[in-house]
Design a protein around this motif. Structure first.
Motif, PDB file in Angstrom:
ATOM      1  N   ILE A   6       0.868  -1.175   0.000  1.00  0.00           N
ATOM      2  CA  ILE A   6       0.000   0.000   0.000  1.00  0.00           C
ATOM      3  C   ILE A   6       0.903   1.223   0.000  1.00  0.00           C
ATOM      4  CG2 ILE A   6      -1.779   1.283   1.256  1.00  0.00           C
ATOM      5  CD1 ILE A   6      -2.270  -1.522   2.722  1.00  0.00           C
ATOM      6  N   VAL A   7       0.671   2.123  -0.952  1.00  0.00           N
ATOM      7  CA  VAL A   7       1.419   3.369  -0.999  1.00  0.00           C
ATOM      8  C   VAL A   7       0.419   4.484  -0.719  1.00  0.00           C
ATOM      9  CG1 VAL A   7       2.873   4.894  -2.382  1.00  0.00           C
ATOM     10  CG2 VAL A   7       3.017   2.420  -2.701  1.00  0.00           C
ATOM     11  N   SER A   8       0.658   5.218   0.354  1.00  0.00           N
ATOM     12  CA  SER A   8      -0.274   6.251   0.794  1.00  0.00           C
ATOM     13  C   SER A   8       0.353   7.632   0.707  1.00  0.00           C
ATOM     14  CB  SER A   8      -0.705   5.973   2.235  1.00  0.00           C
ATOM     15  OG  SER A   8      -1.508   7.024   2.712  1.00  0.00           O
ATOM     16  N   PHE A   9      -0.398   8.543   0.063  1.00  0.00           N
ATOM     17  CA  PHE A   9       0.011   9.946   0.006  1.00  0.00           C
ATOM     18  C   PHE A   9      -0.876  10.802   0.905  1.00  0.00           C
ATOM     19  CE2 PHE A   9       1.966   8.266  -3.760  1.00  0.00           C
ATOM     20  CZ  PHE A   9       3.141   8.988  -3.869  1.00  0.00           C
ATOM     21  N   GLY A  10      -1.693  10.167   1.708  1.00  0.00           N
ATOM     22  CA  GLY A  10      -2.616  10.856   2.593  1.00  0.00           C
ATOM     23  C   GLY A  10      -3.879  10.040   2.741  1.00  0.00           C
ATOM     24  N   LYS A  11      -4.769  10.527   3.566  1.00  0.00           N
ATOM     25  CA  LYS A  11      -5.985   9.796   3.902  1.00  0.00           C
ATOM     26  C   LYS A  11      -6.825   9.397   2.679  1.00  0.00           C
ATOM     27  CE  LYS A  11     -10.122  11.104   6.031  1.00  0.00           C
ATOM     28  NZ  LYS A  11     -10.837  11.974   6.924  1.00  0.00           N
ATOM     29  N   ASP A  12      -6.934  10.294   1.725  1.00  0.00           N
ATOM     30  CA  ASP A  12      -7.789  10.036   0.560  1.00  0.00           C
ATOM     31  C   ASP A  12      -7.021   9.643  -0.692  1.00  0.00           C
ATOM     32  OD1 ASP A  12     -10.077  10.663   2.067  1.00  0.00           O
ATOM     33  OD2 ASP A  12      -9.779  12.808   1.688  1.00  0.00           O
ATOM     34  N   SER A  13      -5.763   9.289  -0.540  1.00  0.00           N
ATOM     35  CA  SER A  13      -4.951   8.963  -1.709  1.00  0.00           C
ATOM     36  C   SER A  13      -4.052   7.764  -1.428  1.00  0.00           C
ATOM     37  CB  SER A  13      -4.110  10.172  -2.093  1.00  0.00           C
ATOM     38  OG  SER A  13      -3.351   9.880  -3.233  1.00  0.00           O
ATOM     39  N   GLU A  14      -4.592   6.576  -1.686  1.00  0.00           N
ATOM     40  CA  GLU A  14      -3.834   5.342  -1.487  1.00  0.00           C
ATOM     41  C   GLU A  14      -3.839   4.505  -2.758  1.00  0.00           C
ATOM     42  OE1 GLU A  14      -4.249   4.494   3.277  1.00  0.00           O
ATOM     43  OE2 GLU A  14      -5.144   3.081   1.874  1.00  0.00           O
ATOM     44  N   PHE A  15      -2.742   3.823  -2.964  1.00  0.00           N
ATOM     45  CA  PHE A  15      -2.602   2.915  -4.095  1.00  0.00           C
ATOM     46  C   PHE A  15      -2.334   1.528  -3.536  1.00  0.00           C
ATOM     47  CE2 PHE A  15      -1.503   7.157  -5.356  1.00  0.00           C
ATOM     48  CZ  PHE A  15      -2.225   7.318  -6.532  1.00  0.00           C
ATOM     49  N   ASP A  16      -3.099   0.569  -3.975  1.00  0.00           N
ATOM     50  CA  ASP A  16      -3.103  -0.778  -3.429  1.00  0.00           C
ATOM     51  C   ASP A  16      -2.584  -1.763  -4.479  1.00  0.00           C
ATOM     52  OD1 ASP A  16      -3.754  -2.204  -1.132  1.00  0.00           O
ATOM     53  OD2 ASP A  16      -5.709  -2.791  -1.908  1.00  0.00           O
ATOM     54  N   PHE A  17      -1.589  -2.543  -4.133  1.00  0.00           N
ATOM     55  CA  PHE A  17      -1.003  -3.509  -5.067  1.00  0.00           C
ATOM     56  C   PHE A  17      -1.005  -4.887  -4.414  1.00  0.00           C
ATOM     57  CE2 PHE A  17       0.914   0.627  -5.644  1.00  0.00           C
ATOM     58  CZ  PHE A  17       0.785   0.836  -7.012  1.00  0.00           C
ATOM     59  N   LYS A  18      -1.620  -5.856  -5.076  1.00  0.00           N
ATOM     60  CA  LYS A  18      -1.615  -7.240  -4.609  1.00  0.00           C
ATOM     61  C   LYS A  18      -1.099  -8.105  -5.755  1.00  0.00           C
ATOM     62  CE  LYS A  18      -5.399  -6.631  -1.377  1.00  0.00           C
ATOM     63  NZ  LYS A  18      -6.745  -6.997  -0.984  1.00  0.00           N
ATOM     64  N   PHE A  19      -0.127  -8.965  -5.419  1.00  0.00           N
ATOM     65  CA  PHE A  19       0.477  -9.791  -6.469  1.00  0.00           C
ATOM     66  C   PHE A  19       1.156 -11.006  -5.858  1.00  0.00           C
ATOM     67  CE2 PHE A  19       3.219  -6.385  -5.109  1.00  0.00           C
ATOM     68  CZ  PHE A  19       4.443  -6.987  -4.899  1.00  0.00           C
ATOM     69  N   SER A  20       1.399 -11.985  -6.687  1.00  0.00           N
ATOM     70  CA  SER A  20       2.133 -13.191  -6.290  1.00  0.00           C
ATOM     71  C   SER A  20       3.527 -13.123  -6.892  1.00  0.00           C
ATOM     72  CB  SER A  20       1.426 -14.439  -6.806  1.00  0.00           C
ATOM     73  OG  SER A  20       0.175 -14.553  -6.205  1.00  0.00           O
ATOM     74  N   GLY A  21       4.419 -13.873  -6.298  1.00  0.00           N
ATOM     75  CA  GLY A  21       5.782 -13.914  -6.814  1.00  0.00           C
ATOM     76  C   GLY A  21       6.538 -12.666  -6.426  1.00  0.00           C
ATOM     77  N   GLY A  22       7.543 -12.359  -7.195  1.00  0.00           N
ATOM     78  CA  GLY A  22       8.328 -11.171  -6.873  1.00  0.00           C
ATOM     79  C   GLY A  22       9.577 -11.102  -7.706  1.00  0.00           C
ATOM     80  N   ALA A  23      10.519 -10.345  -7.217  1.00  0.00           N
ATOM     81  CA  ALA A  23      11.781 -10.125  -7.927  1.00  0.00           C
ATOM     82  C   ALA A  23      12.936 -10.446  -6.987  1.00  0.00           C
ATOM     83  CB  ALA A  23      11.861  -8.664  -8.382  1.00  0.00           C
ATOM     84  N   VAL A  93       3.687   1.893   2.668  1.00  0.00           N
ATOM     85  CA  VAL A  93       4.605   2.996   2.420  1.00  0.00           C
ATOM     86  C   VAL A  93       3.804   4.279   2.624  1.00  0.00           C
ATOM     87  CG1 VAL A  93       6.130   4.113   0.744  1.00  0.00           C
ATOM     88  CG2 VAL A  93       5.918   1.612   0.758  1.00  0.00           C
ATOM     89  N   ASP A  94       4.051   4.962   3.721  1.00  0.00           N
ATOM     90  CA  ASP A  94       3.324   6.179   4.068  1.00  0.00           C
ATOM     91  C   ASP A  94       4.195   7.371   3.698  1.00  0.00           C
ATOM     92  OD1 ASP A  94       2.048   8.346   5.250  1.00  0.00           O
ATOM     93  OD2 ASP A  94       1.483   7.222   7.050  1.00  0.00           O
ATOM     94  N   VAL A  95       3.959   7.905   2.506  1.00  0.00           N
ATOM     95  CA  VAL A  95       4.790   8.988   1.991  1.00  0.00           C
ATOM     96  C   VAL A  95       4.550  10.271   2.794  1.00  0.00           C
ATOM     97  CG1 VAL A  95       5.379  10.343  -0.065  1.00  0.00           C
ATOM     98  CG2 VAL A  95       4.725   7.939  -0.301  1.00  0.00           C
ATOM     99  N   GLU A  96       3.298  10.518   3.147  1.00  0.00           N
ATOM    100  CA  GLU A  96       2.954  11.736   3.886  1.00  0.00           C
ATOM    101  C   GLU A  96       3.721  11.838   5.211  1.00  0.00           C
ATOM    102  OE1 GLU A  96      -1.058  14.128   5.162  1.00  0.00           O
ATOM    103  OE2 GLU A  96      -1.080  11.952   5.411  1.00  0.00           O
ATOM    104  N   HIS A  97       3.843  10.720   5.935  1.00  0.00           N
ATOM    105  CA  HIS A  97       4.526  10.713   7.226  1.00  0.00           C
ATOM    106  C   HIS A  97       5.945  10.140   7.132  1.00  0.00           C
ATOM    107  CE1 HIS A  97       0.219  10.842   8.418  1.00  0.00           C
ATOM    108  NE2 HIS A  97       0.716  11.854   9.104  1.00  0.00           N
TER     109      HIS A  97
END
Length: 102
Positions: A6-23, A93-97
């Motif tokens: 979860i990448v958050s730029f504030g209370k009303d601005s979040e981006f949610d990523f769900k996935f399998s595997g990785g790098a 990832v809370d960018v705001e804080h």
């Protein structure tokens, strides 16, 4: 392994990523090093050493909310490499804080 970033730029601005595997962690480290340089990130640390969490938070901050909205392939890479670098299945990832939580 299932990952949730979860990448958050504030209370009303979040981006949610769900996935399998990785790098691979080395691949993730190289990607973040490159993005850190390209975005001309600046992090003031008392020791002069830039930690992985600083790179992740700085890249998110300097890329900005618009990049996450408009460049979904880039945002997906950010999430995938964040999970690879930190080795966790749930990351906020809370960018705001300027913080990362697990």
């Amino acid at each position: 392994m299932q990952h949730h970033v979860i990448v958050s730029f504030g209370k009303d601005s979040e981006f949610d990523f769900k996935f399998s595997g990785g790098a691979a962690p080395d691949e993730a480290r190289k990607w973040f090093d490159h993005e850190f340089r390209v975005l001309e990130c600046d992090v003031a640390t008392p020791t002069g050493k830039i930690l992985a969490v600083d790179r992740i938070l700085s890249v998110a901050k300097y890329a900005g909310e618009n990049r996450f909205q408009q460049q979904s392939a880039w945002a997906d890479q950010f999430a995938k490499y964040t999970a690879a670098l930190l080795g966790r299945d749930l990351i906020r990832v809370d960018v705001e804080h300027y913080s990362i939580g697990y």
